[in-house]
Write a protein that holds these residues in place. Structure first.
Motif, mmCIF file in Angstrom:
data_model
loop_
_atom_site.group_PDB
_atom_site.id
_atom_site.type_symbol
_atom_site.label_atom_id
_atom_site.label_comp_id
_atom_site.label_asym_id
_atom_site.label_seq_id
_atom_site.Cartn_x
_atom_site.Cartn_y
_atom_site.Cartn_z
ATOM 1 N N CYS A 14 0.825 -1.214 0.000
ATOM 2 C CA CYS A 14 0.000 0.000 0.000
ATOM 3 C C CYS A 14 0.857 1.262 0.000
ATOM 4 N N MET A 15 2.035 1.184 0.566
ATOM 5 C CA MET A 15 2.919 2.347 0.568
ATOM 6 C C MET A 15 3.516 2.583 -0.822
ATOM 7 N N VAL A 16 3.756 1.490 -1.557
ATOM 8 C CA VAL A 16 4.306 1.594 -2.908
ATOM 9 C C VAL A 16 3.257 2.144 -3.861
ATOM 10 N N ARG A 17 2.042 1.694 -3.709
ATOM 11 C CA ARG A 17 0.954 2.052 -4.635
ATOM 12 C C ARG A 17 -0.309 2.352 -3.816
ATOM 13 N N PRO A 18 -0.422 3.540 -3.207
ATOM 14 C CA PRO A 18 -1.504 3.805 -2.260
ATOM 15 C C PRO A 18 -2.887 4.056 -2.860
ATOM 16 N N LYS A 19 -3.020 4.250 -4.150
ATOM 17 C CA LYS A 19 -4.311 4.609 -4.759
ATOM 18 C C LYS A 19 -5.023 3.422 -5.401
ATOM 19 N N VAL A 20 -4.780 2.222 -4.926
ATOM 20 C CA VAL A 20 -5.362 1.008 -5.505
ATOM 21 C C VAL A 20 -6.767 0.779 -4.949
ATOM 22 N N LYS A 21 -7.650 0.275 -5.811
ATOM 23 C CA LYS A 21 -8.964 -0.200 -5.372
ATOM 24 C C LYS A 21 -8.879 -1.719 -5.245
ATOM 25 N N ASN A 22 -9.349 -2.238 -4.125
ATOM 26 C CA ASN A 22 -9.292 -3.668 -3.831
ATOM 27 C C ASN A 22 -10.724 -4.154 -3.596
ATOM 28 N N ALA A 23 -11.229 -4.991 -4.499
ATOM 29 C CA ALA A 23 -12.584 -5.536 -4.369
ATOM 30 C C ALA A 23 -12.499 -7.039 -4.155
ATOM 31 N N THR A 24 -13.411 -7.543 -3.356
ATOM 32 C CA THR A 24 -13.541 -8.978 -3.168
ATOM 33 C C THR A 24 -14.948 -9.381 -3.563
ATOM 34 N N VAL A 25 -15.056 -10.419 -4.394
ATOM 35 C CA VAL A 25 -16.352 -10.957 -4.797
ATOM 36 C C VAL A 25 -16.564 -12.245 -4.010
ATOM 37 N N ILE A 26 -17.691 -12.284 -3.283
ATOM 38 C CA ILE A 26 -18.016 -13.445 -2.448
ATOM 39 C C ILE A 26 -19.410 -13.958 -2.793
ATOM 40 N N ARG A 27 -19.699 -15.153 -2.337
ATOM 41 C CA ARG A 27 -21.033 -15.732 -2.509
ATOM 42 C C ARG A 27 -22.044 -14.901 -1.725
ATOM 43 N N PRO A 28 -23.287 -14.840 -2.180
ATOM 44 C CA PRO A 28 -24.297 -14.066 -1.455
ATOM 45 C C PRO A 28 -24.859 -14.781 -0.229
ATOM 46 N N ASP A 29 -24.301 -15.934 0.150
ATOM 47 C CA ASP A 29 -24.725 -16.598 1.382
ATOM 48 C C ASP A 29 -23.675 -16.307 2.463
ATOM 49 N N ALA A 30 -23.757 -16.987 3.572
ATOM 50 C CA ALA A 30 -22.888 -16.669 4.710
ATOM 51 C C ALA A 30 -21.516 -17.345 4.666
ATOM 52 N N SER A 31 -21.241 -18.158 3.672
ATOM 53 C CA SER A 31 -19.976 -18.891 3.639
ATOM 54 C C SER A 31 -18.793 -17.951 3.411
ATOM 55 N N GLY A 32 -17.949 -17.816 4.406
ATOM 56 C CA GLY A 32 -16.740 -17.031 4.266
ATOM 57 C C GLY A 32 -16.893 -15.539 4.429
ATOM 58 N N ASN A 33 -18.106 -15.037 4.553
ATOM 59 C CA ASN A 33 -18.318 -13.602 4.633
ATOM 60 C C ASN A 33 -17.674 -12.978 5.863
ATOM 61 N N ALA A 34 -17.643 -13.696 6.972
ATOM 62 C CA ALA A 34 -17.097 -13.140 8.211
ATOM 63 C C ALA A 34 -15.610 -12.829 8.059
ATOM 64 N N LEU A 35 -14.853 -13.726 7.433
ATOM 65 C CA LEU A 35 -13.421 -13.472 7.275
ATOM 66 C C LEU A 35 -13.151 -12.325 6.310
ATOM 67 N N VAL A 36 -13.943 -12.213 5.268
ATOM 68 C CA VAL A 36 -13.780 -11.103 4.332
ATOM 69 C C VAL A 36 -14.123 -9.788 5.030
ATOM 70 N N ALA A 37 -15.176 -9.788 5.825
ATOM 71 C CA ALA A 37 -15.534 -8.582 6.580
ATOM 72 C C ALA A 37 -14.449 -8.241 7.599
#
Length: 127
Positions: A43-66
């Motif tokens: 982030c210090m090298v390239r601070p203006k990056v957009k980082n998106a994560t695409v997850i399933r719309p159910d509850a699987s794995g959402n807690a760790l991404v959040a």
């Protein structure tokens, strides 16, 4: 993962985390903390990056991404979570590539694996 100092990283404008088809993960909270620690120099090298994560719309794995999103709030990157590739690419301001077009993510709850109630063997170091 060595990101800082990697010339390929100098031109990155966005990062897409594709967790859309994961049903289970061996990633835990400590792994997420380590990932955020690794991302700090990038982030210090390239601070203006957009980082998106695409997850399933159910509850699987959402807690760790959040949890990642919460920890990453201190980083200069913009970060958001999506349930469709089209929405993530729209946020990036670029067209969705053909390989991510027309992908419908299931919102049905995941069935428990058939071995859910099987006892887990204890492991005591390497023997």
């Amino acid at each position: 993962m060595e990101l800082a100092g990697d010339e390929r990283f100098d031109e990155v404008d966005f990062v897409l985390g594709d967790w859309a088809h994961y049903l289970r993960s061996s990633v835990n909270a400590e792994d997420i903390k380590a990932l955020v620690a690794v991302m700090k120099p990038a982030c210090m090298v390239r601070p203006k990056v957009k980082n998106a994560t695409v997850i399933r719309p159910d509850a699987s794995g959402n807690a760790l991404v959040a949890f990642y999103k919460m920890l990453a709030d201190d980083l200069p990157w913009e970060y958001d979570i999506y349930h469709s590739f089209d929405d993530a690419y729209a946020w990036f301001g670029i067209p969705t590539p053909d390989y991510h077009k027309n992908i419908t993510l299931s919102s049905k709850p995941l069935a428990a694996p058939s071995n859910t109630h099987a006892p887990v063997p204890e492991t005591k170091g390497s023997q």
